[in-house]
Design an enzyme around this catalytic site. Structure first.
Site, PDB file in Angstrom:
ATOM      1  N   SER A 106       0.577  -1.220   0.002  1.00 19.29           N
ATOM      2  CA  SER A 106      -0.054  -0.209  -0.003  1.00 19.29           C
ATOM      3  C   SER A 106       0.789   1.173  -0.010  1.00 19.29           C
ATOM      4  O   SER A 106       1.868   1.496   0.703  1.00 19.29           O
ATOM      5  CB  SER A 106      -1.032   0.159   1.140  1.00 19.29           C
ATOM      6  OG  SER A 106      -2.016   1.382   1.138  1.00 19.29           O
ATOM      7  N   GLU A 107       0.468   2.378  -0.770  1.00 17.08           N
ATOM      8  CA  GLU A 107       1.796   3.187  -0.662  1.00 17.08           C
ATOM      9  C   GLU A 107       1.848   4.214  -0.138  1.00 17.08           C
ATOM     10  O   GLU A 107       3.150   4.482   0.337  1.00 17.08           O
ATOM     11  CB  GLU A 107       1.054   4.135  -2.268  1.00 17.08           C
ATOM     12  CG  GLU A 107      -0.363   4.603  -1.864  1.00 17.08           C
ATOM     13  CD  GLU A 107      -1.673   5.421  -2.927  1.00 17.08           C
ATOM     14  OE1 GLU A 107      -0.898   5.564  -4.048  1.00 17.08           O
ATOM     15  OE2 GLU A 107      -1.655   6.520  -2.666  1.00 17.08           O
ATOM     16  N   ASN A 108       0.663   4.476   0.758  1.00 23.80           N
ATOM     17  CA  ASN A 108       1.505   4.851   2.564  1.00 23.80           C
ATOM     18  C   ASN A 108       1.737   4.159   3.782  1.00 23.80           C
ATOM     19  O   ASN A 108       1.885   4.906   4.548  1.00 23.80           O
ATOM     20  CB  ASN A 108      -0.493   5.319   3.300  1.00 23.80           C
ATOM     21  CG  ASN A 108      -0.920   4.146   3.013  1.00 23.80           C
ATOM     22  OD1 ASN A 108      -1.096   2.775   2.633  1.00 23.80           O
ATOM     23  ND2 ASN A 108      -2.065   4.047   4.861  1.00 23.80           N
ATOM     24  N   SER A 129       8.572   3.748   0.423  1.00 23.26           N
ATOM     25  CA  SER A 129       7.502   3.481  -0.286  1.00 23.26           C
ATOM     26  C   SER A 129       7.430   4.113  -1.782  1.00 23.26           C
ATOM     27  O   SER A 129       7.325   2.720  -2.499  1.00 23.26           O
ATOM     28  CB  SER A 129       6.036   3.800   0.547  1.00 23.26           C
ATOM     29  OG  SER A 129       4.829   2.719  -0.394  1.00 23.26           O
ATOM     30  N   GLN A 136       2.471  11.865  -6.269  1.00 26.60           N
ATOM     31  CA  GLN A 136       2.972  11.632  -5.392  1.00 26.60           C
ATOM     32  C   GLN A 136       4.098  11.157  -4.784  1.00 26.60           C
ATOM     33  O   GLN A 136       4.592  11.863  -3.783  1.00 26.60           O
ATOM     34  CB  GLN A 136       1.620  10.668  -3.803  1.00 26.60           C
ATOM     35  CG  GLN A 136       2.021   9.943  -2.935  1.00 26.60           C
ATOM     36  CD  GLN A 136       0.921   9.096  -2.534  1.00 26.60           C
ATOM     37  OE1 GLN A 136       1.025   8.453  -1.585  1.00 26.60           O
ATOM     38  NE2 GLN A 136      -0.308   9.274  -3.175  1.00 26.60           N
TER      39      GLN A 136
END
Lengths: 223, 227, 223, 227
Positions: free
Chosen positions: B46-48, B88, C103
């Protein structure tokens, strides 16, 4: 099921080819995968390019690999340590190519390879002999040199504990280059003091997530 | 005759090899995690800042400090790890994941992906990690309905919506077909039962060929429980 | 003696000037320094540029700061969350400038500022609307865009525990942007659930070393 | 009449403010840590992944996994932390340290530093972290004898040895003087007792002026124990 733990040096080093670029952890002997490097002599790969902060000492570890004539070129920041006799001899005899680069630049170039960065600009080495021939560009009033990623075919590293998924933790300043080389190679092989099952390492304290690691070999720590 | 979203997810899950590191995009792709075949250990990213994402917890075990990229509570499986955002995205951009499954507005025959903005979008622009995932992951597959609700094809000669990344999509899984993106354009590997290649072509906005022996795209009936 | 622990919001936020660029941790509400952001309304700084993955939700935290009219511009990757009403309203009314960027690029640009990198090349956004107008260059057969460092005057972040030296550890995925924003600003202010003395955190598990942190304020965690 | 190496280290230590983050170069600069005035808490950084470096341990407590940049066993003080090499050089290159103290072969009046190679060097070239430290640290001070053993000045109009970094040195501490590097060139702030400015100029290979009220460079007699 994922199980990255292997049980022999042969399994650990299988498939390393002649001509490979090998990233090696360690700062002096701390964090150096001494046993993996020595087993690589038996494995037989030749014509290697080694990236390592230092260039071995005594006749063990990296020095043994060099003595066996397997290393064509070494990229390092500081080849001189007490007892770095093999690199001295081979270099004087013209039997090894030596490329010296700033320590932070070597480290950041490996990270760039790991991070999918095509190149980066740093002030380090700008205006010096080590920056000669590099594209130089001014940012914020200072000259910066362009550095390109430094990727390994293989990384050999030493950590303290590895789990079934390849997650790693390190011991004190023996951490040094381990996490960086682990990320920057196609095939990452870790020697560890101990192996555990998945879930036995606290997920908050894992330094190298297993995604970066392909094989983990337990090599009992020498007394 | 087409597959429903859970069935597309099931079909995608069948193709994910044991031991893979996989990022599932927000929304429909998240369903894929529910259909991994028994016996395969897949590590979800998960990117977070999470590897080893597990299923959602029971209501009384939710912790808002443990969430997925869609900001929904999740769990961590044994072997999982936490890390910070820059690490990440190092994983993502550096190509360490094996696969990502992304939603799509449009896919071009060159593998261009448009999945972050439409021209008619009235919402604020929002890209999140989509461009990093699309540009960085070695294998990118799109999960989408074959056509938009108004019947417009989503597989096109060229995308008309803003691109997420150019030339990155390897395969498209839709309700009607499994289509590879190849140097020769779209190639149907599987077509849903009862549909001809010509009928699929009618629903595709680019040249479409078929693999030598195209399979039948099928998935079991799936209850609501699993989805 | 070093003691980075402060005891009030006034001390924590002292000296933040109008026109500052503020880097903010958090992904959604996880890791968001909600109380520091709300105290910044009282502190009074105006004309701020905020860098944050999201753009606030409800009327609390970042949304409260925006509602108070203190934010001139927001740089983020994903301004849409359930309840992101304030940014919607302000943007529709032309009262806030919005810059949307990938991001990973926002994150890496902050790291570049932290690491003394003058610029870096990434494939992300090349050939897309978000890459338009950026210098583009081919490496290894792929176009890359040049991205410049994104430095903060101030970082506001939330962590789990902070010690007297400013060392920080985090809680699960609330870690997210905290370690990066901490490194990338001139003045880094952390709100933490608990503070401890130097030496109480295991040196192996510290995520943000205190060198990056200027002030630590304990804000009891809401139930 | 000049200071010995311990006395130069003592003099440097007096100028390090409480709470500073400091990297001490390998060799002579390491001595500085021994002379930090009582009551100041200084955080020593070691390039190999350590903040909060403490003194060397007793022989029976040495651990070769805990060493400094000179590869000598050290200790960690409470509040210290370990991190990896790339993060360590992020700190260095990113200007997070307040000060580094480096040895020097030559310093130019423009602040150029040469400390990693001489032209007569028979050893292999070896730069280590010197270029990163010199280029990245906001305040760089050099610790050196004022002249080489053969009497050649080390403070020069231009360095003749290969540079470590250009225009970075802020101050030079020698056995004879404390000399600032300013836009107007070398400015002596302190001169050792009994030496005139002209005598110091004779030992300096560049134009040297004196501060308005130059102080006397002095340090207490220091026993071997402390060094």
């Amino acid at each position: 099921m994922i199980d990255k733990r292997v049980t022999s040096f042969e399994q650990a080093l299988a498939g390393i080819e002649d001509g490979s670029t090998i990233l090696v952890s360690g700062f002096g002997n701390a964090g150096s995968p001494i046993e993996l490097l020595e087993a690589l002599v038996d494995q037989g790969a030749r014509d290697l390019t080694v990236v390592s902060n230092n260039a071995g000492e005594g006749e063990f570890g990296l020095a043994a690999l060099m003595r066996a004539g397997r290393v064509r070129k070494i990229i390092c920041s500081y080849p001189i340590t007490s007892g770095s006799v093999v690199v001295d001899e081979l270099h004087a005899a013209g039997k090894i190519e030596l490329e010296v680069a700033p320590q932070g630049t070597i480290s950041e170039r490996m990270r760039a390879a790991a991070a999918g960065i095509g190149g980066f600009y740093t002030r380090t080495s700008a205006g010096t002999r080590l920056g000669e021939g590099k594209e130089t560009r001014e940012f914020d009033g200072h000259p910066h040199v362009l550095e390109r990623p430094l990727k390994g075919d293989v990384a050999l590293l030493r950590a303290k504990t590895g789990d079934r998924w390849g997650n790693l933790v390190y011991n004190m300043t023996a951490r040094n280059f381990g996490p960086t080389v682990a990320m920057a190679a196609d095939l990452t092989i870790a020697q560890v003091d101990e192996t555990v099952d998945a879930g036995e390492l606290d997920p908050e304290i894992i330094v190298t997530p297993g995604i970066f690691v392909d094989r983990v070999l337990r090599v009992p720590r020498r007394a | 005759m087409g597959l429903d979203r859970n069935q597309i997810a099931w079909r995608i899950a069948q193709d994910i090899a044991d031991g893979s590191y996989v990022n599932l995009g927000i929304g429909m792709p998240e369903l894929v995690a529910d259909y991994i075949p028994e016996g395969r250990e897949i590590v979800f990213h998960s990117e977070n800042g999470l590897l080893g994402m597990g299923p959602k917890p029971p209501k009384d075990r939710e912790d808002h400090d443990l969430m997925n990229a869609g900001k929904k509570p999740v769990t961590l499986v044994p072997g999982g790890a936490y890390f910070h955002h820059t690490d990440s995205f190092l994983m993502i951009r550096g190509g360490h994941l094996d696969l990502c499954v992304l939603g799509a507005y449009q896919i071009s025959e060159a593998g261009d992906l448009a999945n972050w903005a439409t021209d008619s979008d009235k919402r604020l622009p929002a890209v999140g990690g989509a461009m990093d995932l699309a540009a960085g992951t070695p294998r990118v597959v799109a999960m989408t309905t074959h056509c938009a609700r108004d019947g417009t094809p989503k597989l096109l000669g060229e995308c008309t919506f803003p691109l997420t990344a150019a030339g990155v999509v390897d395969r498209v899984y839709t309700d009607l077909a499994v289509v590879d993106v190849t140097p020769a354009g779209f190639v149907a590997r599987e077509i849903v039962d009862g549909m001809t290649l010509d009928e699929l072509r009618d629903r595709t906005g680019a040249r479409l060929t078929a693999a030598e022996n195209p399979g039948i795209l099928k998935a079991p009936a799936l209850g609501h429980a699993a989805g």
